[in-house]
Design a protein around this motif. Structure first.
Motif, PDB file in Angstrom:
ATOM      1  N   ASP A 127       0.812  -1.221   0.000  1.00  0.00           N
ATOM      2  CA  ASP A 127       0.000   0.000   0.000  1.00  0.00           C
ATOM      3  C   ASP A 127       0.844   1.270   0.000  1.00  0.00           C
ATOM      4  OD1 ASP A 127       0.950  -0.038   2.610  1.00  0.00           O
ATOM      5  OD2 ASP A 127      -1.030   0.096   3.546  1.00  0.00           O
ATOM      6  N   GLY A 128       2.182   1.121  -0.091  1.00  0.00           N
ATOM      7  CA  GLY A 128       3.074   2.269  -0.154  1.00  0.00           C
ATOM      8  C   GLY A 128       3.489   2.834   1.180  1.00  0.00           C
ATOM      9  N   VAL A 129       3.132   2.170   2.291  1.00  0.00           N
ATOM     10  CA  VAL A 129       3.457   2.657   3.632  1.00  0.00           C
ATOM     11  C   VAL A 129       4.602   1.837   4.212  1.00  0.00           C
ATOM     12  CG1 VAL A 129       2.596   3.074   5.972  1.00  0.00           C
ATOM     13  CG2 VAL A 129       1.077   3.404   4.005  1.00  0.00           C
ATOM     14  N   PHE A 130       5.642   2.544   4.664  1.00  0.00           N
ATOM     15  CA  PHE A 130       6.762   1.885   5.343  1.00  0.00           C
ATOM     16  C   PHE A 130       6.401   1.757   6.818  1.00  0.00           C
ATOM     17  CE2 PHE A 130      10.729   2.048   7.754  1.00  0.00           C
ATOM     18  CZ  PHE A 130      11.399   0.965   7.197  1.00  0.00           C
ATOM     19  N   ARG A 131       6.397   0.514   7.296  1.00  0.00           N
ATOM     20  CA  ARG A 131       6.043   0.227   8.692  1.00  0.00           C
ATOM     21  C   ARG A 131       7.219  -0.384   9.448  1.00  0.00           C
ATOM     22  NH1 ARG A 131       1.483  -0.675   5.569  1.00  0.00           N
ATOM     23  NH2 ARG A 131      -0.355   0.463   6.296  1.00  0.00           N
TER      24      ARG A 131
END
Length: 140
Positions: A127-131
């Motif tokens: 989803d394009g989110v760095f976690r």
């Protein structure tokens, strides 16, 4: 050295402050001592509605290679958009989002040149989110 955090959504000032507070908060870290992300907030209502891509096209000082953006989505989920402005690669304008607890490690590692922008962007979830980076698989 602080990272510029440009706000591009002015629809809700309390949501904007909550997002800045979340990003600059001290988050527990098992690896290192955390002090909170050092961000220089840019409040410029004339930038309202601009996208990270729009911001990447604006004139800027040559030393500015990273930009953090608080956009409309940030006001909802507190994820910050990072924009690569480095003129030393072909990916100027590449973006990824990051959850608040990852903002400090990102800004520190990029400022110290321990890691490159693509290290974080390539590790972002679908989803394009760095976690954060996945834990390495144990050796058999």
């Amino acid at each position: 050295m602080s990272t510029l955090l440009v706000r591009t959504d002015y629809s809700d000032d309390s949501a904007g402050q909550a997002a800045v507070d979340a990003v600059t908060a001290v988050h527990d870290s098992a690896d290192d001592e955390s002090f909170g992300a050092l961000m220089q907030v840019v409040e410029a209502p004339e930038l309202d509605g601009l996208t990270p891509e729009d911001l990447a096209l604006l004139p800027r000082a040559g030393y500015l290679s990273l930009l953090a953006v608080a956009d409309a989505r940030t006001m909802i989920d507190h994820t910050i958009v990072f924009v690569d402005l480095s003129e030393h690669n072909e990916q100027v304008g590449r973006t990824f989002r990051a959850v608040p607890r990852e903002v400090e490690p990102i800004t520190v590692n990029l400022a110290l040149a321990n890691m490159d922008f693509f290290d974080f962007a390539d590790a972002a979830d679908p989803d394009g989110v760095f976690r954060g980076f996945a834990a390495p698989e144990p050796e058999a």
